[in-house]
Design a protein around this motif. Structure first.
Motif, mmCIF file in Angstrom:
data_model
loop_
_atom_site.group_PDB
_atom_site.id
_atom_site.type_symbol
_atom_site.label_atom_id
_atom_site.label_comp_id
_atom_site.label_asym_id
_atom_site.label_seq_id
_atom_site.Cartn_x
_atom_site.Cartn_y
_atom_site.Cartn_z
ATOM 1 N N GLU A 1 -11.897 8.252 -9.958
ATOM 2 C CA GLU A 1 -12.805 8.138 -10.860
ATOM 3 C C GLU A 1 -12.485 9.172 -12.354
ATOM 4 N N ASN A 2 -12.890 8.441 -13.291
ATOM 5 C CA ASN A 2 -12.594 9.010 -14.398
ATOM 6 C C ASN A 2 -13.945 9.960 -14.792
ATOM 7 N N PRO A 3 -13.879 10.730 -15.940
ATOM 8 C CA PRO A 3 -15.169 11.388 -16.141
ATOM 9 C C PRO A 3 -16.036 10.613 -16.902
ATOM 10 N N PRO B 1 -11.012 11.621 -1.062
ATOM 11 C CA PRO B 1 -11.374 11.944 -2.372
ATOM 12 C C PRO B 1 -12.592 12.812 -2.097
ATOM 13 N N ILE C 1 -18.900 7.455 -2.886
ATOM 14 C CA ILE C 1 -18.524 8.852 -3.537
ATOM 15 C C ILE C 1 -18.521 8.456 -5.148
ATOM 16 N N TYR C 2 -17.907 7.225 -5.501
ATOM 17 C CA TYR C 2 -18.012 6.884 -6.830
ATOM 18 C C TYR C 2 -19.036 5.912 -6.942
ATOM 19 N N LYS D 1 -16.046 3.771 5.516
ATOM 20 C CA LYS D 1 -15.022 4.215 6.297
ATOM 21 C C LYS D 1 -13.568 4.086 5.579
ATOM 22 N N LYS E 1 -5.203 1.971 -7.685
ATOM 23 C CA LYS E 1 -3.844 2.306 -7.544
ATOM 24 C C LYS E 1 -3.334 1.221 -6.572
ATOM 25 N N GLU F 1 -12.519 5.733 3.105
ATOM 26 C CA GLU F 1 -12.658 6.944 2.130
ATOM 27 C C GLU F 1 -12.084 6.811 0.802
ATOM 28 N N GLU F 2 -10.666 6.441 0.767
ATOM 29 C CA GLU F 2 -9.886 6.583 -0.407
ATOM 30 C C GLU F 2 -10.257 5.536 -1.193
ATOM 31 N N ILE G 1 -20.059 15.129 -12.923
ATOM 32 C CA ILE G 1 -18.709 14.822 -12.994
ATOM 33 C C ILE G 1 -18.144 15.350 -14.454
ATOM 34 N N ILE H 1 -10.063 4.342 -11.531
ATOM 35 C CA ILE H 1 -8.707 4.055 -11.448
ATOM 36 C C ILE H 1 -8.356 3.346 -10.215
ATOM 37 N N LEU I 1 -6.335 10.926 -0.364
ATOM 38 C CA LEU I 1 -6.715 9.916 0.579
ATOM 39 C C LEU I 1 -8.233 10.172 1.131
ATOM 40 N N LEU J 1 -4.990 -2.350 -2.632
ATOM 41 C CA LEU J 1 -5.394 -1.322 -2.992
ATOM 42 C C LEU J 1 -5.128 -0.089 -2.204
ATOM 43 N N SER J 2 -4.288 0.903 -2.639
ATOM 44 C CA SER J 2 -4.062 2.213 -1.847
ATOM 45 C C SER J 2 -5.107 3.247 -1.831
ATOM 46 N N GLU J 3 -5.520 3.530 -3.199
ATOM 47 C CA GLU J 3 -6.726 4.385 -3.408
ATOM 48 C C GLU J 3 -7.266 4.254 -4.830
ATOM 49 N N HIS K 1 -10.520 17.820 -16.313
ATOM 50 C CA HIS K 1 -9.896 16.379 -15.734
ATOM 51 C C HIS K 1 -8.546 16.156 -16.233
ATOM 52 N N SER L 1 0.877 -1.203 -0.114
ATOM 53 C CA SER L 1 0.016 -0.065 -0.208
ATOM 54 C C SER L 1 0.772 1.167 -0.144
ATOM 55 N N HIS M 1 -17.067 7.799 -15.663
ATOM 56 C CA HIS M 1 -17.262 6.765 -14.562
ATOM 57 C C HIS M 1 -16.485 5.596 -14.253
ATOM 58 N N ALA N 1 2.298 1.856 -3.440
ATOM 59 C CA ALA N 1 1.254 2.222 -4.343
ATOM 60 C C ALA N 1 0.833 3.761 -4.184
ATOM 61 N N ARG O 1 -13.421 16.243 -4.557
ATOM 62 C CA ARG O 1 -14.785 16.225 -5.257
ATOM 63 C C ARG O 1 -15.447 17.432 -4.781
#
Lengths: 110, 340, 622
Positions: free
Chosen positions: B235-237, C386, B123-124, B115, B244, B117-118, C604, B242, C384, B230-232, C609, A42, B239, A45, C390
């Motif tokens: 979102e792309n335009p 987001p 959110i997405y 919880k 990481k 959030e990343e 969005i 991505i 971290l 997964l670290s984070e 972007h 992590s 939807h 990353a 947003r």
């Protein structure tokens, strides 16, 4: 290693017995949380530096543990110290202090 | 006089215990906070490792219940009083139930993915949990993105809310690894054109036929496994998302665009459990689950005589383990009262 | 010589020694000032205005102890009684002695031991309206004033809580010796004067005379002998106190005076250990006010608080752990009665430790950014969280701002995390690179979501564009009517992030903005006194468990008035609080974004972007 009286090429494997583990001991003594690492990646990353260059803090830690210190001395200089790695670590490793201590170990042990 | 046993929770653990106790001649009261019995399994489509329908297990458990089992839904426990050899349970509807033994089968809850959030849950739009995927399958629907498109690539994220000091859960939730492999196969089964990538730290295929399922996922379904947490997620335009992570096996950070992300949410103790435990003064482990009398040899009893623990109230457990545990609890209660 | 006795010698030589020692230190500090500061001193002395304002502050701080009064009135009175009382004893004693000797040019011990020398010449006790009578009254009154402080000092040992202090400083040997002498000085004076007055039957004031009469009455030994012994004792404790003063915490008394003058002459602390820092270090009175406010105490760190750190610096022995074990939250700096810049001092020592460590940032060589009106720099941590990105971008899009998200894909750290570790030189490399990118955008305004970045942009970047934290920027957008709001006015508690609040004194903008969308509930310790969330980047040696205890302590205070939401303005605070908070933790930007009516929200696809900015690494073979 036993001398058979001939060589082909220098051994490429990690020679754990011969490697210098002082630096690892120094870092782990000063930041015992490093022992908690499970190698999930992590940190690497999320790493701000890792986006630009080959810097890989997880690999640096592994090299440190194996005593492969010559490689990590150059690498550790690339860290920007932002602390994101520490924020995502699932084991709560205090990574900024690890980096600070590796730097200190390089100063002290060479 | 028939002995009466009160069971709190009507999931697999509670109902199995109830069934066996009823068979053994006890009067059983089952308390359930939801409007219907069944717990989490009712919401699940198919079960690992053999992908048999969850309904079958539910039907089997419910079949055992007979007329001596009193099911009460939509009630929570307001208080418990110990009186001599009896337990008096005060319910949220102001009724009371009296019994000679109390079984805590309050089970678990799923980790709230908000919880992390990343990871972008909430959110997405195209980040969903494993439970939500299960609902899609259960309703017989096709897996699509929030915009209704068929996904070309899905990412499955292991250990969300498990093995994570940052959310306060150090423990492994045990069942997510194999659930992730099962769901990966199911996605490939439904959408053969869709690639599936699993991001994992370790794959813990600990039980019988789990490793075989993993084998099948690789051999038959070509599920991809990437060893990196997964670290984070961003979102792309359009939807898409991505991901990481570090591909730890190549030692380099990896970015990947996927259409849907599935979070394998971990198992956490039900808040109701903590409430009841504090009423009774039962010890709670550092992980938030209840502590039994002895982790090896008295795993169904507690420090208080007459109070029993069964199923996931003691920590994450698979269905097969829960059923075995529930029968053990029922057997212990039976021997205690029959001998006395 | 008539007015002489051997017993004055300990006092006399003690005083002489102390004055020489202080003089030597002052000389050393002043002469070690950089040339520019020396000019400030010499020109300052020539400006009566500066001198007078400095003298005024010396009186208010060193004698009245104004800041102590603000902290706690009892503590203020205690310090004032000692400092002002002693000053009055000296000044009035001098005036009184003039009455007998006819001159101010007495030997320095003469006014101090006046009652020993002039007892036989005194007028009778009941002649209170005469000049000596008035003096006797006043001197006794002042002595009583000092003694009342002494009584309080005794009480403070046992009940420090009454003085607003939970924990007091643990002192060293020299401090203990000096403290014991200081405490003995005034009781010895009382006894010496009383016995003398009692023995001669006159010469004392309203307190010393009756006390002396009573003492002589009840003491079996010859009173003259006892009185003489007391004078010896008085002189000895004074002498020992004076000799130990330069090596004890009481050196802060003369040093604070010099420090106040330095400040009034416009001398600034340096990034490196300078003569000014040395003065600050010696001006620390080790009062220990900084101990209670240190959030690390909750984490059971009890040896690294500012008072101990500064003592270590003064003694030239600071273990590395002590230097590193600090959140740099700045809470102690706010309460320090001497106004020592504790954070700056800690960073100076960190620079000594860490500035030599090599860095290698050559990989940041190719940068390119497109032009825009406004730069949005989210910061490393914000990636971290987001929701903050947003919300902020959503708000900017709604307001129709032409902006560029400078660190959307790749973040070059702002440099502050390096600086906080004492690596300023290394940080400046990152700063230069970020400056280059900022310049390329030709923007007039930089908005950041991260208070850590905000602070360093303001303090270290020296760029000719406006810099705002998103709370300030969004407030401006709201005030100019660019953001339609429909607040739901839920109860919100606001947490001041250290770097935004104490760090840049941004207290009002976030509150004003929150006030437009929520009901702010009161928070006990806020603004300058806000707690650190526990997530600070300022500390290195700390376990996650210790961090958790600090987080819980801060949360407890924030949630006292049962808010529905906890608001903050820092991604790090949000990330730190979230797992522990029973209520939802939200950034200010999120709260504002939520208050925009749904039909007004941008989609969005409207957000500018990816690849609006990129920084590429030179692909070098490894």
């Amino acid at each position: 290693m036993k001398d058979f009286g001939y060589t082909l090429q220098p051994d490429f494997s990690i020679d754990f017995d011969r490697n210098d583990k002082r630096m690892m001991l120094y870092v782990v003594n000063h930041e015992p949380s490093l022992n908690l690492c499970i190698g999930c990646g992590s940190c690497t990353a999320t790493c701000s530096t890792g986006h630009f260059t080959s810097f890989n803090i997880r690999a640096i830690h592994t090299l440190l543990r194996r005593g492969e210190t010559h490689q990590l001395k150059q690498e550790i200089r690339k860290c920007m110290f932002c602390g994101k790695c520490q924020l995502v670590c699932p084991r709560g490793v205090n990574l900024r202090n690890v980096i600070l201590r590796i730097n200190r170990a390089i100063e002290q042990i060479g | 006089m028939k002995q009466r046993i009160i069971i709190i929770g009507s999931g697999v653990a509670g109902l199995t215990t109830a069934g066996v106790l009823a068979e053994n001649g006890f009067e059983v009261v089952v308390l359930e906070k939801e409007s219907r019995i069944g717990g989490h399994v009712r919401k699940w489509d198919r079960l690992f490792p053999n992908r048999r329908p969850a309904n079958e297990v539910m039907e089997f458990i419910e079949k055992v219940l007979n007329s001596s089992v009193d099911l009460r839904c939509g009630v929570t426990v307001n208080g418990v009083i110990r009186h001599d050899e009896e337990f008096i349970v005060l319910l949220s509807n102001n009724e009371t139930v009296t019994g000679h033994a109390l079984v805590l089968a309050t089970g678990f809850q799923l980790f709230d993915a908000h919880k992390k959030e990343e990871y972008g849950y909430g959110i997405y739009d195209n980040v969903i949990t494993s439970a939500e995927l299960e609902t899609i399958f259960k309703e017989g629907k096709q897996l699509t993105t929030n915009e209704g498109k068929t996904p070309h690539r899905v990412g499955i994220i292991h250990c969300v809310g498990s093995r994570d000091e940052k959310v306060g859960n150090l423990y492994c939730s045990k069942v997510c690894c194999v659930t992730g492999v099962k769901q990966a196969i199911e996605i490939r089964e439904q959408l053969p054109e869709c690639e599936v990538f699993s991001f994992y730290m370790d794959l813990r295929m600990y039980d019988r036929h789990f490793e075989e399922l993993y084998y099948e996922a690789q051999q038959q379904w070509a599920v991809n496994f990437i060893r990196g947490r997964l670290s984070e997620c961003s979102e792309n335009p359009d939807h898409t998302l991505i991901l990481k992570a570090e591909d730890t096996l190549t030692g380099r950070p990896l970015k990947m665009t996927v259409d849907i992300v599935i979070l394998l949410v971990g198992i956490i103790p039900d808040p109701e459990t903590g409430k009841i435990a504090s009423m009774l003064g039962l010890p709670i482990g550092t992980d938030g689950f209840l502590m039994s009398g002895d982790e090896h040899i008295k795993d169904n009893t507690t420090t208080i005589p007459g109070i029993y623990l069964t199923g996931a109230v003691k920590g994450p457990a698979s269905i097969v383990n829960t059923i075995a545990d529930a029968r053990a609890t029922a057997q212990q209660i039976t021997s205690r009262f029959m001998a006395g | 010589m008539i007015n002489f006795n051997l017993f004055v010698l300990p006092f006399f030589f003690g005083l002489l020694y102390m004055l020489l020692a202080i003089g030597k230190s002052w000389y050393r500090w002043i002469s070690a000032l950089p040339a520019i500061d020396k000019v400030k001193v010499t020109s300052g002395i020539r400006h009566p205005g500066q001198v007078i304002s400095a003298l005024k502050e010396v009186f208010l701080e060193a004698f009245i102890h104004r800041r102590m009064w603000k902290l706690n009135p009892l503590l203020g009175y205690l310090h004032m009684s000692f400092a002002l009382g002693w000053l009055l004893l000296i000044v009035l004693g001098n005036m009184e002695s003039r009455f007998y000797s006819g001159t101010h040019l007495n030997a320095p011990y003469y006014p101090i031991f006046l009652k020993f020398f002039i007892h036989d010449k005194l007028v009778l006790f009941f002649e209170v309206y005469s000049v000596p009578g008035v003096f006797r009254f006043i001197m006794d009154f002042v002595l009583l004033f000092v003694l009342s402080g002494l009584v309080l000092a005794f009480i403070k040992r046992k009940h420090s809580k009454w003085f607003g202090m939970k924990q007091t400083t643990t002192h060293q040997l020299t401090d203990r010796v000096a403290l014991t002498c200081l405490w003995l000085i005034f009781p010895m004076r009382l006894l010496a004067e009383s016995y003398t007055a009692g023995y001669y039957g006159n010469g004392g004031g309203f307190m010393t005379q009756p006390l002396g009469n009573a003492l002589v009455y009840i003491t079996p030994l010859p009173s003259e002998f006892i009185a003489y012994t007391m004078w010896w004792g008085y002189s000895l404790v004074l002498g020992i106190f004076f000799v130990t003063l330069p090596y004890s915490r009481y050196m802060h008394i003369p040093t604070e005076v010099l420090l106040i003058f330095f400040r009034h002459f416009g001398i600034q602390p340096k990034k490196w250990y300078s003569s000014f820092t040395e003065t600050e270090v010696h001006a620390c009175s080790r009062c220990g006010v900084c101990i209670d406010v240190c959030p690390l105490r909750a984490a059971e760190v009890i040896d690294s608080q500012a008072v101990y750190f500064i003592r270590g610096v003064r003694d030239n022995y600071v273990p590395e752990e002590i230097t590193q074990k600090c959140l740099i939250c700045g809470r102690c700096q706010e309460v320090c009665p001497v106004g020592i810049k504790t954070d700056a001092l800690r960073l100076i020592k960190r620079r000594e430790l860490n500035s030599g460590q090599a860095t290698e940032f050559r990989y940041l060589s190719n940068g390119h950014a497109k032009p825009a009106d406004v730069i949005y720099f989210s910061g490393c941590m914000t990636h971290l969280t987001p929701t903050i990105i947003r919300a902020t971008k959503g708000i900017m899009t709604k307001a129709g701002v032409n902006y560029i998200h400078l660190d959307e894909n790749q973040t070059i750290c702002c440099g502050r995390p390096l600086m906080i570790a004492g690596k300023d030189r290394q940080a400046s490399e990152l700063i230069e690179f970020n400056k280059l990118l900022i310049k390329q955008t030709q923007a007039k305004l930089l908005v950041t979501s991260c208070p850590i970045c905000y602070r360093v942009f303001r303090e270290e970047y020296n760029i000719p564009i406006r810099i705002q934290h998103h709370s300030q920027y969004i407030l401006d957008l709201v005030k100019t009517g660019k953001i339609p709001l429909q607040g739901n006015f839920r109860r919100v508690a606001y947490h001041d992030p250290c770097e935004l609040g104490r760090g840049t004194k941004t207290f009002e903008a976030p509150r004003e903005l929150l006030g437009k969308v929520a009901d702010l509930v009161p928070v006990r310790d806020q603004t300058n006194n806000a707690h650190c969330c526990g997530g600070s980047l300022g500390i290195f040696e700390i376990s996650s468990h210790q961090r958790d205890t600090m987080t819980k302590q801060a949360l407890e205070i924030l949630l006292e008035h049962e808010p529905e939401t906890l608001a903050t303005a820092c991604p790090l605070c949000k990330k730190t609080f979230s797992p522990h908070s029973p209520v939802k933790v939200m950034d200010i930007a999120e709260l504002v974004y939520q208050a925009i009516p749904e039909k007004e929200l941008p989609t969005i696809s409207q957000l500018p972007h990816l690849s609006s900015c990129f920084v590429s690494a030179q692909s070098r073979p490894e």
